[in-house]
Design an enzyme around this catalytic site. Sequence first.
Site, PDB file in Angstrom:
ATOM      1  N   GLU A 127       0.845  -1.189   0.000  1.00  0.00           N
ATOM      2  CA  GLU A 127       0.000   0.000   0.000  1.00  0.00           C
ATOM      3  C   GLU A 127       0.882   1.241   0.000  1.00  0.00           C
ATOM      4  OE1 GLU A 127      -2.895   0.326   3.130  1.00  0.00           O
ATOM      5  OE2 GLU A 127      -3.795   2.085   2.205  1.00  0.00           O
ATOM      6  N   GLY A 267       3.359   2.236  10.928  1.00  0.00           N
ATOM      7  CA  GLY A 267       3.080   1.424  12.105  1.00  0.00           C
ATOM      8  C   GLY A 267       2.842  -0.035  11.765  1.00  0.00           C
ATOM      9  N   ALA A 268       1.954  -0.284  10.821  1.00  0.00           N
ATOM     10  CA  ALA A 268       1.604  -1.649  10.479  1.00  0.00           C
ATOM     11  C   ALA A 268       0.777  -1.650   9.213  1.00  0.00           C
ATOM     12  CB  ALA A 268       0.798  -2.295  11.610  1.00  0.00           C
ATOM     13  N   MET A 269       0.520  -2.853   8.686  1.00  0.00           N
ATOM     14  CA  MET A 269      -0.197  -2.971   7.412  1.00  0.00           C
ATOM     15  C   MET A 269      -1.137  -4.165   7.447  1.00  0.00           C
ATOM     16  SD  MET A 269      -0.740  -1.808   4.403  1.00  0.00           S
ATOM     17  CE  MET A 269      -2.004  -2.627   3.440  1.00  0.00           C
ATOM     18  N   GLU A 270      -2.363  -3.918   7.001  1.00  0.00           N
ATOM     19  CA  GLU A 270      -3.458  -4.870   7.172  1.00  0.00           C
ATOM     20  C   GLU A 270      -3.580  -5.926   6.078  1.00  0.00           C
ATOM     21  OE1 GLU A 270      -3.847  -1.556   6.374  1.00  0.00           O
ATOM     22  OE2 GLU A 270      -5.471  -1.267   4.956  1.00  0.00           O
ATOM     23  N   ASN A 271      -2.497  -6.312   5.401  1.00  0.00           N
ATOM     24  CA  ASN A 271      -2.575  -7.316   4.331  1.00  0.00           C
ATOM     25  C   ASN A 271      -3.458  -8.487   4.747  1.00  0.00           C
ATOM     26  OD1 ASN A 271      -0.210  -5.909   3.134  1.00  0.00           O
ATOM     27  ND2 ASN A 271       0.781  -6.799   4.926  1.00  0.00           N
ATOM     28  N   HIS A 303      -6.586  -1.968  15.173  1.00  0.00           N
ATOM     29  CA  HIS A 303      -6.813  -1.222  13.926  1.00  0.00           C
ATOM     30  C   HIS A 303      -6.599  -2.137  12.714  1.00  0.00           C
ATOM     31  CE1 HIS A 303      -6.717   2.453  11.370  1.00  0.00           C
ATOM     32  NE2 HIS A 303      -5.890   1.713  10.650  1.00  0.00           N
ATOM     33  N   GLU A 304      -5.477  -2.821  12.679  1.00  0.00           N
ATOM     34  CA  GLU A 304      -5.195  -3.662  11.515  1.00  0.00           C
ATOM     35  C   GLU A 304      -6.185  -4.822  11.439  1.00  0.00           C
ATOM     36  OE1 GLU A 304      -3.278  -2.147   9.603  1.00  0.00           O
ATOM     37  OE2 GLU A 304      -2.387  -0.840  11.105  1.00  0.00           O
ATOM     38  N   HIS A 307      -9.469  -3.725  10.000  1.00  0.00           N
ATOM     39  CA  HIS A 307      -9.427  -3.513   8.552  1.00  0.00           C
ATOM     40  C   HIS A 307      -9.909  -4.749   7.787  1.00  0.00           C
ATOM     41  CE1 HIS A 307      -7.897   0.379   7.491  1.00  0.00           C
ATOM     42  NE2 HIS A 307      -6.720   0.260   8.079  1.00  0.00           N
TER      43      HIS A 307
HETATM   44  N1  B3K Z   1      -3.039   0.989   5.597  1.00  0.00           N
HETATM   45  C1  B3K Z   1      -1.731   1.126   6.195  1.00  0.00           C
HETATM   46  C2  B3K Z   1      -1.026   2.358   5.797  1.00  0.00           C
HETATM   47  C3  B3K Z   1      -0.313   2.276   4.510  1.00  0.00           C
HETATM   48  C4  B3K Z   1       0.561   3.480   4.326  1.00  0.00           C
HETATM   49  C5  B3K Z   1       1.120   3.547   2.963  1.00  0.00           C
HETATM   50  N2  B3K Z   1       2.023   4.642   2.793  1.00  0.00           N
HETATM   51  C6  B3K Z   1      -1.789   1.030   7.673  1.00  0.00           C
HETATM   52  C7  B3K Z   1      -3.084   1.357   8.298  1.00  0.00           C
HETATM   53  O1  B3K Z   1      -3.616   2.428   8.204  1.00  0.00           O
HETATM   54  O2  B3K Z   1      -3.634   0.487   8.899  1.00  0.00           O
HETATM   55 ZN    ZN Z   2      -5.535   1.813   8.687  1.00  0.00          ZN
END
Ligand code: B3K
Ligand code: ZN
Length: 877
Positions: A127, A267-271, A303-304, A307
């Site tokens: 992302e 911080g983190a990513m919701e893959n 939060h993640e 998502h």
């Molecule tokens: N969706 C990601 C953020 C991605 C940032 C890209 N530059 C984390 C979050 O908001 O949960």
């Molecule tokens: Zn988010």
Amino acid sequence: MKTDTPVTIRRSDYAPPTFLVDTVELDFDLDAASTTVRAKLALRRNPAAAADAPLHLDGDGLTLVQAKLDGVVLPPERLAFAGDGSLTIAGLLDVAVLETVVRIAPETNTSLSGLYTSGGNFYTQCEAEGFRRITFFPDRPDVMSRYTVTITADRARVPVLLSNGNPDGAGDAGEGRHRARWVDPHPKPSYLFALVAGDLVAVSDRFTTRSGRDVALNIWVRRGDEDRCGHAMDSLKRSMTWDEDIYGLEYDLDVFNIAAVSDFNMGAMENKGLNVFNTKYVLASQESATDGDWQGIETVIAHEYFHNWTGNRVTCRDWFQLSLKEGLTVFRDQEFSADMGSRAVKRIRDVRGLRAAQFPEDAGPMAHPVRPDSYIEIDNFYTPTVYQKGAEVVRLIHTRIGATAFRRGMDLYTARNDNQAVTIEDFVTAMQDASGIDLSAFYGWYDQAGTPELTASDSYDPATRRFTLTLRQQTPPTPGQPDKHPVPIPVAMGLLGPDGAPQATRLAGENAAQPGTRTLLLEGTEQSFVFEDVPAPPVPSLLRGFSAPVRLRGVTRDRLRFLAVHDTDPFVRWESGLQYAASVMLEMVAAQQRGEPLGFDAALAEAVANTLAAAGDDPAFAAEALSLPGEGFLADQMEIADPVAIHAVRQHLRAEIGRRCRPALRATYDALAETGPYRIDGTAIGRRALRNTCLAYLTAAGDGPLAKAQFDTATNMTDSLAALSLLADTDGAARDKALATFHARWRGDDLVLDKWFSIQAMAARPDAIAAVRALYTHPDFDLRNPNRARSLIGAFASGNPSQFHDLSGEGYRFLADAVIALDPINGSIAARLVGPLGQWRRQAAARGTLMRRELQRVLDTPNLSKGTFEKVSKALL
Ligand code: B3K
Ligand code: ZN
């Protein structure tokens, strides 16, 4: 990606993709120096696009080895490459299969976008537009596909192979290599793709969803970090339960994997099914984590996880809709944390955060609506406006239609839009349909930048016993939006009698009086509300719970003092105390600027004494109430800030309050000494917060040895760090010794070492800039690691205003030097860090000129990244 003429992308230019991709088969042959990626895309012409439109595939830094269409190798003349690395292929049938082979080099990828290595392991971040750095693809969120991923790698060095979805077999691949296959049954956009591979160990648990799905939970970390994952795992299970209880939303795969990595841009990513986390939001122990860290982990894990529905199952059509998932998910994580601890304290902290970051953004050169109209680099729009103000707008809707209708609206939103890429209209429409309330005016909140100013005036007529409250709103212009319209502002409020007792309220035309809080809706520029049967002139309590993200102006000091003591709403009690102190402090800043003595308002000491006397009931709230307005908050209240005067006033007040309230502060400090075992529940955290607030006042009043003693004996990071940050502001041997001791104890722990850098970067000492420059060349400093870069450069520029804004301009020069050095390594982090220089219009001319000179120097740097170019060029407009 570097470019000389960055292109502006406009929301109004949206066009659907020409081709959809139903399935994707990806095959990775992992090697740090040269990874081969094979992709097989099942393409289908989008019925919404023209019949002869070509296929457009994004690509960035890829070396194409081969491309086959329907089994036939494509000759070079069929491949039209553009300067940005993208690829266009014309002449496709309506259904086609494209197979590509590309090579990429993860170990030289310092941008941490796409596939990269960290500590010898492989991680991805896609992302917003990182997938195009992995393979050719229509890398836009409205293309949703089912993915099957095969990963092959050296078995000894890369024993763990992870991707999205459920595992689907693993085996030997010969020559010391092995292979694993992952199938994700849920269609997803490319930005949710993830791959993690390396020498990792799992901390595992299980969760059974309420419909009986047994889910394996794993947190993957580097060997040695296993004993610091407990809190993250507990937070995950609590989040899963909460989303079922509150929204009826269940997890939808057999595994939920989290991988922690120390080199990560955010911080983190919701893959989907494979969240990737900055280690900062996973690893914690009593010795190494502060209370802020514990809370941060709980929030980010939640939060993640949230998502998975708000973002993954229902995603965004285009990046202008980013707040559709981010604002909504922040709202959900805020509510989760409120339910896990003290709702009032959580709200106060969130509002503090909003005012510290979003209000200044809304008043600066990058001001943009929650749904922006244009961008050059989408990475620059992961902002406090899209996230935090976006969450406030969701909260406005929640307030307007009520919790029950909101839940029905969420059910409708997820049911209607499941597995689709949608827009903010789809969210608002679901809420409107579920509630039967016309929400069209709320689009103003999504599409208009700037923080509305709310003013209230009132009058009381003893003859008719009528109380008339008049509310007015006005939003200042922002870049590109000179004229503003009124937006609907829900004002939660109540009336207090002259004795402070809450009054029931009855508006003209109502039959019965309402007890407690009610919500008025200001829809136009100005509106009057007439209350009947009011026995005596009341004091209105407005914007309870911070019911709208506005600046409430003009409440008199007398009323602020009254409300701070008497209001039933904890937010307004806290807020009134804060605004009272801010008003006194701004007056003192003016006095300081005129060279007059600062004086002291005894009411402030009285308020501290009262708060301390009642602190036993709610120590966390007391700690919030005792904290003076921050330097940034005060600066944001001034047309032209004066960071040096603000700092001087704040120090003066802290010392004066410390002296005047010393016995009570000391008694509270002593009474709150940790006795039992270490705990991280709300009460324990509140007690530590209050105790350390007392310590700060006592230290400011000259009680230096107390901080030293606390540092020497602390048994947890919160207390240790609170003491160290106070010592860092002082002079002398105790300071140097404490910093050296801390470094020696923690030099092997990156997350704690970040704190060591930050504390020194934020120490408001006259030698701050020299100290920061020295730390920049410290052997433990690493510009390539985002956490470390932020801990020094970001902490100094954003967390040490009086020194950053030193009139020599050396602070600005340091920041520009660092940004110029970092930009070619990681443009995304460079663009983030340059932000404070953009606020030059809010500084006096002498500073503004110096800040602009540094911005210009950055802008003149050859090959600037798009993101840094956008931030700097907009700041100079
Ligand atoms: N969706 C990601 C953020 C991605 C940032 C890209 N530059 C984390 C979050 O908001 O949960
Ligand atoms: Zn988010």
